[in-house]
Design an enzyme around this catalytic site. Structure first.
Site, PDB file in Angstrom:
ATOM      1  N   GLN A  22     -13.571   2.516  -7.371  1.00 19.45           N
ATOM      2  CA  GLN A  22     -12.780   2.741  -6.629  1.00 19.45           C
ATOM      3  C   GLN A  22     -11.730   1.893  -6.569  1.00 19.45           C
ATOM      4  O   GLN A  22     -11.484   0.493  -6.908  1.00 19.45           O
ATOM      5  CB  GLN A  22     -14.081   0.783  -5.282  1.00 19.45           C
ATOM      6  CG  GLN A  22     -13.478   0.720  -4.500  1.00 19.45           C
ATOM      7  CD  GLN A  22     -14.216   1.431  -3.009  1.00 19.45           C
ATOM      8  OE1 GLN A  22     -15.230   2.654  -3.634  1.00 19.45           O
ATOM      9  NE2 GLN A  22     -13.241   2.066  -2.359  1.00 19.45           N
ATOM     10  N   ASP A  52     -16.630  12.156  -7.823  1.00 16.73           N
ATOM     11  CA  ASP A  52     -14.868  11.568  -6.199  1.00 16.73           C
ATOM     12  C   ASP A  52     -13.826  12.346  -6.299  1.00 16.73           C
ATOM     13  O   ASP A  52     -13.007  12.196  -6.003  1.00 16.73           O
ATOM     14  CB  ASP A  52     -15.107   9.926  -6.632  1.00 16.73           C
ATOM     15  CG  ASP A  52     -14.190   9.349  -5.484  1.00 16.73           C
ATOM     16  OD1 ASP A  52     -14.935  10.104  -3.993  1.00 16.73           O
ATOM     17  OD2 ASP A  52     -13.991   8.786  -5.288  1.00 16.73           O
ATOM     18  N   LYS A  64     -21.855   3.031  -0.605  1.00 20.96           N
ATOM     19  CA  LYS A  64     -22.206   4.030  -2.016  1.00 20.96           C
ATOM     20  C   LYS A  64     -23.529   3.600  -2.070  1.00 20.96           C
ATOM     21  O   LYS A  64     -24.732   4.537  -2.303  1.00 20.96           O
ATOM     22  CB  LYS A  64     -21.037   4.355  -2.654  1.00 20.96           C
ATOM     23  CG  LYS A  64     -19.758   4.800  -1.907  1.00 20.96           C
ATOM     24  CD  LYS A  64     -18.248   4.612  -2.711  1.00 20.96           C
ATOM     25  CE  LYS A  64     -16.960   5.270  -2.020  1.00 20.96           C
ATOM     26  NZ  LYS A  64     -16.155   4.923  -2.147  1.00 20.96           N
TER      27      LYS A  64
END
Ligand code: NAP
Length: 279
Positions: free
Chosen positions: A98, A121, A54
């Site tokens: 994450q 996200d 990323k």
């Protein structure tokens, strides 16, 4: 018949070029450089690789990244503190925590602490609710990337029967909501589903999001179906067995090179959108 390959790698690459141009345009107009903050808690090698990918993608499109790595022993309070600082950092446009985090951490509380405008996200409860209602919100990156891929290849969703296998908050549930919003008729399967084979045999579109290698068998899938495999396991194996599928289904995502690149692309694209809104 040879299945249409839904090539996420190629699409992500071409979208990266467009994203780079959009970043340049934002900067030329006096906007701030979009920065994605990534938080990695612990030492899981797969998670570390995903975070690095990323970060690399941010660089490739001219965006900045801010990497926060925290030890395995991190507490919920410590992680909430970091998120709070990033929420208040004007340089940061998007925050990626994450998943998964170590088990002592309340992951839901930490996801929900992310400011909605930085939830690129799509992991907050508020963001999920807005998305499910068809309101403006960043969708969870993996299903958002899958929707972009299906749209790019003109896959008809309206009126089709989609079967999503998996109901996680970051993948199965938002995937089902996005397909429903696109007027598909949606069945969600999970570990307590009785006769998974029978459910899948009725699907026009199958999405595998279970996290178990080839749990979904090729001979459960009907001819002409569209097959989307979100899984990735060592050796290039997905959650769906592919034996013989290429000769009889309408379309399928390769593993790797299907869903994975589109996930990162959705995240980067939503970070840019957050920066554009801020500008
Ligand atoms: P997860 O949180 O572990 O959820 C797995 C889901 O599968 C759960 O809903 C579970 O049901 C269901 N399941 C487990 N065993 C099953 C069975 N025998 N029959 C039917 N359903 C079953 O996993 P996730 O985070 O959603 O990830 C799913 C997959 O997508 C993994 O392979 C992961 O690596 C992959 N993934 C890929 C990307 C990408 O960028 N490509 C991103 C995220 C995830 P219950 O709810 O009943 O337990």
């Amino acid at each position: 018949m040879s299945a249409l390959i839904l090539d996420g790698k190629a699409l992500a690459l071409s979208r990266e070029r467009q994203l780079h141009m959009a970043v340049d345009k934002l900067l030329a107009g006096g906007g701030i450089k979009p920065v994605l903050a990534t938080i990695l808690v612990g030492t899981d090698p797969a998670s570390a690789t995903y975070v690095q990918m990323k970060v690399n993608d941010c660089g490739r499109v001219g965006m900045g990244s801010l990497r926060v790595d925290m030890p395995q022993s991190t507490t919920t309070a410590e992680l909430l503190d970091v998120i709070d600082n990033l929420n208040n950092d004007p340089q940061v446009c998007g925050i990626l925590l994450q998943h998964p985090v170590p088990e002592q951490i309340n992951e839901r509380a930490c996801f929900d602490a992310i400011a909605i405008k930085k939830d690129v996200d799509g992991v907050t409860t508020q963001g999920f609710g807005l998305m499910a209602m068809g309101e403006q919100a960043f969708g969870s990156a993996t299903p958002a990337g899958i929707m972009t891929l299906l749209k790019h290849y003109d896959i008809e969703l309206s009126g089709k029967h989609a079967v999503v296998v998996g109901r996680s908050p970051i993948l199965g549930k938002p995937m089902a909501a996005m397909l429903l919003n696109a007027n598909a008729t949606v069945t969600i399967c999970h570990s307590r589903t009785v006769d998974l084979a029978e459910q899948i045999s009725r699907a026009d579109i199958v999405v595998g999001a279970v996290g178990q290698p080839e749990l979904i068998k090729a001979d459960w899938i009907k001819d002409d179906a569209v097959v989307v495999d979100a899984g990735y396991h060592p050796g290039g194996i997905g959650d769906i067995e592919k034996t013989g599928l290429e000769d009889r289904v309408a379309a399928l995502t390769p593993v790797p090179g299907g869903v994975g690149p589109m996930t990162i692309n959705a995240l980067i694209s939503q970070t840019l959108e957050a920066a554009e809104r801020e500008a």
